[in-house]
Scaffold this motif. Structure first.
Motif, short mmCIF file in Angstrom:
data_model
loop_
_atom_site.label_atom_id
_atom_site.label_comp_id
_atom_site.label_asym_id
_atom_site.label_seq_id
_atom_site.Cartn_x
_atom_site.Cartn_y
_atom_site.Cartn_z
N VAL A 35 -16.69 53.62 4.76
CA VAL A 35 -17.07 53.96 3.39
C VAL A 35 -18.30 53.14 3.02
CG1 VAL A 35 -16.34 53.96 0.97
CG2 VAL A 35 -14.68 54.49 2.78
N VAL A 106 -8.79 55.65 -0.65
CA VAL A 106 -8.89 55.85 0.80
C VAL A 106 -7.76 55.09 1.48
CG1 VAL A 106 -11.40 56.19 0.77
CG2 VAL A 106 -10.48 53.90 1.16
N ILE A 124 -21.24 56.70 -3.44
CA ILE A 124 -20.27 56.40 -2.40
C ILE A 124 -20.30 57.51 -1.37
CG2 ILE A 124 -18.39 57.50 -3.68
CD1 ILE A 124 -16.54 55.26 -2.60
N LEU A 126 -17.93 58.87 1.83
CA LEU A 126 -16.70 58.82 2.60
C LEU A 126 -16.93 59.58 3.89
CD1 LEU A 126 -14.14 59.74 -0.23
CD2 LEU A 126 -15.02 57.48 0.40
N HIS A 132 -8.34 60.71 1.98
CA HIS A 132 -8.76 60.23 0.67
C HIS A 132 -8.26 61.17 -0.43
CE1 HIS A 132 -11.82 63.24 1.65
NE2 HIS A 132 -12.07 63.30 0.35
#
Length: 182
Positions: A35, A106, A124, A126, A132
């Motif tokens: 992440v 997450v 952000i 992922l 998530h």
């Protein structure tokens, strides 16, 4: 500043922080899960050279804006429940928060939930294959820029026994040294 913490086991309102006592998690720990986080000037992101360079470097060619609130998102209650179902994607999920506050949860290497609080200026990413979910905070409002490589794909793959063997999940496990984790 982005904060992250281990979540408590409460099943009350998903929009509450659910912070376990003394459970702050470093962003280095979060980064070890793949992440990534950046601070972006949310007021001028459209003309910001660093944001444009990041998009170009990472190959994010499609961008749109979503407002998540009861007034702006049709079928809000249904959608927010869908966003909160544990899932993964075949592509990275990258968001720049330009209004409000939301939580990206997450799974860590031990399958515990880490909650990451993102607000204005937080971007952000992922990685493909990470389990998530997402929710707003109790103010029920987030405005976010969504980035995609190529055509946008919003298809969540909800967690099940089958998703543990999904190609995206297996690649994630191998890429982030999670062998033995589901």
């Amino acid at each position: 500043m982005v904060l992250a913490w281990y979540m408590d086991d409460s099943t009350t309102d998903q929009r509450l922080p659910h912070m376990s006592p003394g459970a702050l998690v470093s962003m280095e720990t979060v980064a070890a899960l793949g992440v990534n986080h950046w601070k972006v000037n949310f007021e001028s992101y459209e003309t910001d050279g660093e944001f444009r360079k990041l998009r170009e470097d990472e190959g994010y060619t499609y961008m749109d804006v979503i407002e998540i609130s009861p007034k702006k998102l049709p079928s809000y209650d249904e959608k927010i429940k869908m966003f909160y179902e544990e899932h993964l994607h075949d592509d990275d999920e990258i968001r720049l928060i330009i209004g409000g506050t939301g939580y990206f949860d997450v799974r860590d290497k031990a399958d515990r939930w880490i909650r990451i609080e993102c607000s204005q200026g937080d971007m952000i990413s992922l990685p493909t294959g990470i389990y998530h979910r997402f929710t707003t905070d109790s103010k029920n409002y987030v405005k976010a820029v969504r980035l995609f490589k190529g055509n946008p794909v919003w298809t969540p793959i909800n967690r099940s026994e089958e998703t543990d063997s999904h190609r995206a999940r297996q690649n994630y496990i191998e890429s982030f040294s999670l062998v033995g984790c589901t």
